[in-house]
Enzyme design. Structure first.
Site, short mmCIF file in Angstrom:
data_model
loop_
_atom_site.label_atom_id
_atom_site.label_comp_id
_atom_site.label_asym_id
_atom_site.label_seq_id
_atom_site.Cartn_x
_atom_site.Cartn_y
_atom_site.Cartn_z
N HIS A 1 0.84 -1.19 0.00
CA HIS A 1 0.00 0.00 0.00
C HIS A 1 0.89 1.25 0.00
O HIS A 1 2.06 1.19 0.37
CB HIS A 1 -0.91 0.02 1.21
CG HIS A 1 -2.01 -1.00 1.15
ND1 HIS A 1 -3.12 -0.97 1.98
CD2 HIS A 1 -2.18 -2.10 0.35
CE1 HIS A 1 -3.92 -1.99 1.71
NE2 HIS A 1 -3.35 -2.69 0.71
N GLU B 1 1.00 3.87 1.91
CA GLU B 1 1.56 4.28 3.20
C GLU B 1 2.72 3.37 3.62
O GLU B 1 3.74 3.86 4.11
CB GLU B 1 0.46 4.23 4.28
CG GLU B 1 -0.69 5.19 4.05
CD GLU B 1 -1.84 4.55 3.29
OE1 GLU B 1 -3.00 4.97 3.52
OE2 GLU B 1 -1.60 3.62 2.49
N CYS C 1 -1.93 -0.37 7.42
CA CYS C 1 -1.11 0.82 7.23
C CYS C 1 -1.03 1.66 8.50
O CYS C 1 0.04 2.20 8.84
CB CYS C 1 -1.67 1.66 6.09
SG CYS C 1 -1.50 0.88 4.47
#
Length: 214
Positions: free
Chosen positions: A106, A108, A139
């Site tokens: 992801h 992040e 995250c």
């Protein structure tokens, strides 16, 4: 750290020099009268300026994320890490799960990995993470483990869930269940960030993802 510089009022000359971090006045100097009234006015202005700064950073991140719309791998998820005091950008990136065949990739998490490599340390105290969408529990946990000062997000988990799978646990709830702290701010520029999800290229991409799930 933002320097607002030098101000002079000619009807009654005086110097005002101050710096801000978040919404707090750090150093203030102004000889003269009506000090308390002027201090209250300055504090109000500083809080407003801090909010505008977060919005500006989110807007910059949206523009960066929109660049993926011109590639074969468009995504609405972007993240960047900035120095909390100076606003200097350390890293910025986007979700890359599909290209890397990695469900943990992801935006992040990628930003945290890149930032850690850049500063050569796993702890990112003194830094703020900006993201176009509220961090998922994975995250947000990574953000806590990295000891980031703040996370500022745009669209919400509810917004994203209209288009793709989400785990419906708020970022603030993850923080509340942890003994580590991180200030969660958002949604900021929510409508602007949500437009990343509703862009024509992303509508087609979401449809492709839905039709090609194994």
């Amino acid at each position: 750290m933002v320097n607002f510089g030098f101000i002079r009022v000619y009807s009654r000359p005086f110097a005002v020099k101050f710096y801000l971090r978040s919404s707090a006045v750090g150093l203030v100097h102004f000889p003269g009268t009506k000090t308390a009234k002027f201090m209250a006015l300055m504090a109000k202005d500083v809080h407003f300026a801090s909010s505008i700064t977060d919005e500006n950073h989110i807007t910059d991140l949206v523009r960066f994320t929109e660049r993926t719309f011109l590639t074969n791998s468009p995504v609405p998820f972007g993240a960047m890490v900035l120095n909390s005091s100076t606003g200097e950008r350390l890293v910025r990136t986007v979700n890359n799960s599909r290209k890397e065949n990695d469900p943990t990739c992801h935006a992040e998490v990628r930003a945290i990995r890149l930032a850690g490599k850049k500063v050569k340390h796993p702890i990112l105290k003194g830094y703020t993470l900006f993201t176009t969408c509220e961090p998922c529990p994975m995250c947000m946990a990574a953000i806590l483990w990295a000891r980031l000062d703040r996370v500022v997000f745009g669209a919400t988990i509810e917004d994203a869930s209209r288009h793709c799978h989400q785990i419906h646990i708020k970022a603030t709830e993850v923080v509340a269940r942890s003994d580590m702290k991180c200030e969660v701010i958002g949604p900021v520029s929510r409508e602007r960030c949500y437009k990343l999800f509703t862009a024509p290229v992303m509508i087609k991409t979401f449809e492709f993802w839905r039709n090609n799930r194994k």
